[in-house]
Design an enzyme around this catalytic site. Structure first.
Site, PDB file in Angstrom:
ATOM      1  N   LYS A 100     -10.175   0.522  -2.119  1.00  0.00           N
ATOM      2  CA  LYS A 100     -10.249   0.163  -0.701  1.00  0.00           C
ATOM      3  C   LYS A 100     -11.600   0.555  -0.096  1.00  0.00           C
ATOM      4  CE  LYS A 100      -7.508   0.702   3.557  1.00  0.00           C
ATOM      5  NZ  LYS A 100      -6.321   1.377   4.131  1.00  0.00           N
TER       6      LYS A 100
ATOM      7  N   GLU B 296       0.845  -1.183   0.000  1.00  0.00           N
ATOM      8  CA  GLU B 296       0.000   0.000   0.000  1.00  0.00           C
ATOM      9  C   GLU B 296       0.892   1.249   0.000  1.00  0.00           C
ATOM     10  OE1 GLU B 296      -3.939   1.549   2.423  1.00  0.00           O
ATOM     11  OE2 GLU B 296      -2.344   0.577   3.575  1.00  0.00           O
TER      12      GLU B 296
ATOM     13  N   CYS C  87      -4.944  -3.575   3.505  1.00  0.00           N
ATOM     14  CA  CYS C  87      -4.621  -3.107   4.853  1.00  0.00           C
ATOM     15  C   CYS C  87      -5.772  -3.273   5.854  1.00  0.00           C
ATOM     16  CB  CYS C  87      -4.137  -1.657   4.776  1.00  0.00           C
ATOM     17  SG  CYS C  87      -3.149  -1.137   6.214  1.00  0.00           S
TER      18      CYS C  87
END
Length: 267
Positions: free
Chosen positions: A113, A40, A153
């Site tokens: 995301k 990321e 994440c």
């Protein structure tokens, strides 16, 4: 299939970060990897949230996307482009997006995301919603006969997303570019990665930022590949690294046959 998780300690210069990413991708290809995952924010760990908005790109156009496509094509490698900032409907925010390019340099998948990190303890504060617009759709893709689920994440804390990615067919592996903070990563990173692997009887590839960055932030690192039984096959604690492992289709089948938990779900 041999895969590589590329751990970085990205800085405040997009140009310098792309140069480091290129070197790591070349190392992965030389080691025989067919797919390589960048972390990321591989292209930028800015001084402020506004920095990522400043370098945002239109989908399909821009130097970061051009780099990913051309490198995938040159190396004949599947490249999972960690995350990069793409334009969102809000001009003050971006989409934090993973782009996957196949060995022909073609865009094979895009995931924005969905879960945005927020944390505050004392003076340590993170609020991704200040600069990021959340995505809305789970994304999986096919890679040379393997079904790969895309997560990023903070998504790691939401097992329902991993389940959603296995519909209508189970994923063989989940790819998770990350920039976990040192504070949360020390306690939660490995245990959550292993939990997602065990409960889905699938490989999990956690590809992280790992070290102290120019902006003063410290990330946890510990990029690793975990097998469907929860065993850590390879790991690097901190610093730049190419972490490789081989995905074994028979290992998935063996564990799912001996423990058919995926077929026992009732809710």
């Amino acid at each position: 299939m041999k895969i590589a998780a590329l751990q970085m300690v990205s800085g405040t210069s997009v140009t310098a970060n792309l140069q480091r990413a290129q070197s790591l991708l070349e190392q992965a290809a030389a080691l025989g990897a067919r797919l390589a995952v960048l972390p990321e924010y591989f292209c930028l760990m800015g001084q402020t949230d506004a920095d990522k908005v400043r370098v945002r790109e239109k989908p399909g156009s821009g130097p970061i996307q051009d780099f990913l496509a051309s490198t995938a094509r040159r190396l004949g490698l599947w490249v999972v482009g960690g995350t990069l900032p793409l334009e969102s409907p809000d001009p003050n925010r971006v989409l934090n997006s993973t782009l996957v390019f196949n060995p022909a340099g073609e865009l094979a998948a895009r995931y924005d995301k969905m879960h945005l990190f927020a944390f505050q303890r004392g003076t340590e504060r993170y609020a991704e919603a200040d600069s990021i617009t959340p995505g809305a759709q789970p994304v999986a893709f096919d890679c040379e006969g393997w079904r790969m689920g895309l997560t990023i994440c903070y998504d790691l804390r939401f097992p329902e997303l991993f389940r959603a990615l296995s519909q209508p067919s189970a994923c063989d592996a989940y790819l998770l570019p990350a920039a976990f903070t040192h504070t949360t990563g020390e306690k939660h990173w490995e245990v959550l990665l292993r939990a997602r692997a065990i409960e889905n009887l699938a490989y999990v590839v956690g590809c992280a930022q790992g070290g102290v960055h120019e902006n003063g932030r410290r990330t946890w690192g510990h990029s690793m590949v975990i097998d469907p039984w929860g065993d850590v096959l390879a790991m690097q604690a901190e610093g730049e690294a190419v972490v490789t492992a081989t995905l074994d289709r028979d290992r998935i089948a063996r564990h799912r046959e001996s423990l058919p938990a995926l077929g026992h779900r009732v809710v």
